[in-house]
Each structure stands twice: as structure tokens, then as C-alpha cells.
Design a protein around this motif. Sequence first.
Motif, short mmCIF file in Angstrom:
data_model
loop_
_atom_site.label_atom_id
_atom_site.label_comp_id
_atom_site.label_asym_id
_atom_site.label_seq_id
_atom_site.Cartn_x
_atom_site.Cartn_y
_atom_site.Cartn_z
N LYS A 325 35.30 6.89 22.42
CA LYS A 325 34.75 7.44 21.18
C LYS A 325 33.45 6.75 20.78
N LEU A 326 33.23 5.54 21.25
CA LEU A 326 32.07 4.77 20.81
C LEU A 326 30.74 5.50 21.03
N PRO A 327 30.51 6.18 22.17
CA PRO A 327 29.24 6.89 22.32
C PRO A 327 29.02 7.93 21.22
N ARG A 328 30.10 8.51 20.72
CA ARG A 328 29.96 9.52 19.67
C ARG A 328 29.68 8.88 18.31
N PHE A 329 30.21 7.69 18.08
CA PHE A 329 29.83 6.93 16.88
C PHE A 329 28.34 6.57 16.94
N ILE A 330 27.89 6.14 18.11
CA ILE A 330 26.48 5.79 18.28
C ILE A 330 25.60 7.00 18.03
N LEU A 331 25.97 8.14 18.61
CA LEU A 331 25.20 9.37 18.41
C LEU A 331 25.14 9.74 16.94
N ALA A 332 26.28 9.64 16.24
CA ALA A 332 26.31 9.98 14.81
C ALA A 332 25.35 9.09 14.02
N CYS A 333 25.32 7.80 14.34
CA CYS A 333 24.41 6.89 13.63
C CYS A 333 22.95 7.22 13.94
N CYS A 334 22.66 7.60 15.17
CA CYS A 334 21.29 7.98 15.53
C CYS A 334 20.87 9.26 14.81
N ILE A 335 21.80 10.21 14.69
CA ILE A 335 21.51 11.44 13.95
C ILE A 335 21.22 11.12 12.49
N LEU A 336 22.06 10.28 11.89
CA LEU A 336 21.86 9.90 10.49
C LEU A 336 20.52 9.19 10.30
N HIS A 337 20.17 8.32 11.24
CA HIS A 337 18.88 7.63 11.23
C HIS A 337 17.75 8.66 11.17
N ASN A 338 17.82 9.69 12.00
CA ASN A 338 16.78 10.71 12.03
C ASN A 338 16.78 11.59 10.78
N ILE A 339 17.98 11.90 10.27
CA ILE A 339 18.06 12.73 9.07
C ILE A 339 17.31 12.08 7.92
N VAL A 340 17.49 10.77 7.75
CA VAL A 340 16.81 10.08 6.67
C VAL A 340 15.30 10.19 6.83
N ILE A 341 14.81 10.09 8.06
CA ILE A 341 13.37 10.23 8.31
C ILE A 341 12.93 11.69 8.08
N ASP A 342 13.70 12.64 8.62
CA ASP A 342 13.34 14.05 8.51
C ASP A 342 13.33 14.54 7.06
N MET A 343 14.15 13.91 6.23
CA MET A 343 14.16 14.26 4.80
C MET A 343 13.06 13.54 4.03
#
Length: 391
Positions: A325-343
Motif C-alpha cells: 500500500k505504501l506506493p499508493r500513500f506516496i502517490l496520494a501525497c504527491c497528488i496533494l502536493h500538486n493540488i496545493v500548487i495548482d490551486m
Amino acid sequence: MAPVRGINKKRKVEKKDEDNSLASESSEEGSTEWWNVLSKKIIGNPSTSNGVDRFKSTFRMSQRTFDYICSLVKDHMMAKTHFNFSNGKPMSLNDQVALALIRLGSGNSLISIGDSFGAHHSTVSQVTWRFVEAIEEKGRHHIQWPSTDREIADIKQKFEKIQGLPNCCGAIDATHITMLLTSSDQEAETWLDYKKNHSMILLAIVDPDLRFLDIVAGWPGTMNDSSVLYSSNFFKLCQKGERVNGKKISLSNETEVREYIIGDSGFPLLPWLVTPYPEKELSKSELRFNKRILETHAVAKAALARLKEVWRMIRGDMWRPDKHKLPRFILACCILHNIVIDMEDNVFHETHSSSLQHDPGYGENVSISDDKNGSILRDKLSIYLSQKLHC
């Protein structure tokens, strides 16, 4: 589970539609009262900072960005069995998103977070996992390779402004996500890296705004940066000419330069990947070129440092993860990182200029690969920048 890779989908937030939908929401979940009640639970009653500041410091984002994330995950999170607090009161959507964000952002134990929220630790675990699934499903379009000429031109222009590198469209780096594995784990030895830590590699290609353009997560820390790159779908796409193969540009010395990304000495020199000259009897122009490469490449290190500073769960200090599951936790954090920038979230820039080293204690494994076409490209860039300096 196979390594997770960035998906090439539309990333941009449709500002007008999003703003209209958020403006039309007047539910209890978006109200100030919701945050006031929750903040007293998890923070107490601080006497100095106001509610807005407490919200930003707690979630590492503005309330507008929080609301957007809620709108992304709502259908997925509210479609299944609902969750309750320990007192039996149902959790709202905002309660669940807040719980998951604090779990990912703090890295604190399930028990300590459950105690502060008034929820059982198993509920914290289940809510967080459901949130990860929802972000993975609904937010993957926030990680993508530029799909339009305008996007890639903007990235190249910003890279060139850093240290003059023309036609550069990405910076690549890798970091170790450390884990706490027990000796009874039969696969523990597989994940033991040269620093004697159990770890997983995250490989990322980053733009000048510290946004992740593509990621690979899932390979064991025993692998070096070059091996992870060679094993990635990104490498295969580049080798086939389906990525980093856009318009060439003509330099002032009447030579053409193709698109490329940059990396440090831990990566191989390739026709589309430029790395510094090896540290041996370098000319002044080569030394200057290396300095330009490393100063431009700093955006990749900064992005990974900020990722680990904000989403502390993947720093690996306080938990024993399910490796599948860890790769999916990492992916979720990377997505959140980008969302904050994209917003265009000012909180991101105001409060998260991290001085954290993203991979402390890990030295640079120097790659010995020396591709002929890569050498030609590097020399062209070095000569061009040297001539430009003396103009």
C-alpha cells in the motif's frame, strides 16, 4: 504491487466551474462552525492565533484548497459505509477529510490521532485509506506530463530563467522513503539499503514550480537512482521518443538542441538526460556548466524536501507500513502536493520554504554511464552558455 507511475491526464483545475460550485455550497460542512468545533478538539483553545491561521497551520493549505479536495473525494468517500466518532456521532465529509489530512500530514500514530479526534484508531486507519483511494481515483490528473505547447513552453522559459539552460523541460531526482520493518518480516532483507535502513525509492520529475510531472514509487531502496530510472515507464517512453522529444531549438552558434531533462551525477548521461561533467580536471567553462546544472536541478531537491516536510507520514519515522500500500500513500501525497500548487495556494509558498534535506545521510551514487549523444548535447550546451557569458 507494481510501482506507481504518474498518469498522463488533464491536470489543470477548471477555475470558473470550481469557484462556482464552491460558492454554491452553503452546507454545514463548509461552515466556520465546523472548523471551530474540530479545532477545539485537536488544538485546544490557543489564545493568540485566529481561526484562519490555525486552519492553515493544521492542514498546510487554505480553506479554499481544503474545500476543493472535499469536492474531489466526496462521491467516493460518502458512497460506502459511513464512519462514526467514538460517541456514536456520524462523521461528516469534512471530518473524514480532516482526519485523513492530519494523518498524512503529521505522521503521528493512529492511536494519538484517534485520541485527539475522539475516534477509534481503526477508524483513523480506515478513513485514511479510503481517502487515499479517493485521491488516487479522482486526483491523478494533477500529476501529468505537459500536454500542450503552451504548458511546455512555460516550463522551458522558467527553467531558462534560473541559470540560462535552453529547452530544458524537467529535473529528475530520487529520495528514500524509510520504513520500520520487523526482523520477522520475510522480505525485510529485500528492502535494506546501503545505509542499513529499510526503504522504498520515490523517483520524481519536477517542473520549475516544484510540481511533480511524473513519479515512480515502489522499488526497494537497494536499487540506485539509475536502476530505478531504467526500470520506469518514463524511461521507456523517452527511449521510444514519446516523451522529451518535442521541438528542437537553434542556438546562437547555429547548432540545434533537443528537449531534455537534467539530473545530478547519480543519473546516467543520456540523449535526453543531461548530467554534470565528471569531477576530473575540468575546464573553467565545464565547471561553470556544472554549477548551472546543479543550481537548476535544485528545484527537484526542493520539491522532494517540501513533500516530506508537509506530508510527514511518508518520512517513515513512526509507522510500519503495508509495503504493497505504501506506493499508493506516496502517490496520494504527491497528488496533494500538486493540488496545493495548482490551486495557487499562497499558504504553500508562505509557510513551506523548507530547509529540510530530503535524503539526509544518503550520498550521491555516481553513474558511470556515458552516452555519446548525451555527451554531444552536454558539450553543445556548455559551449553555448560559455559563449553567451562572454558576449
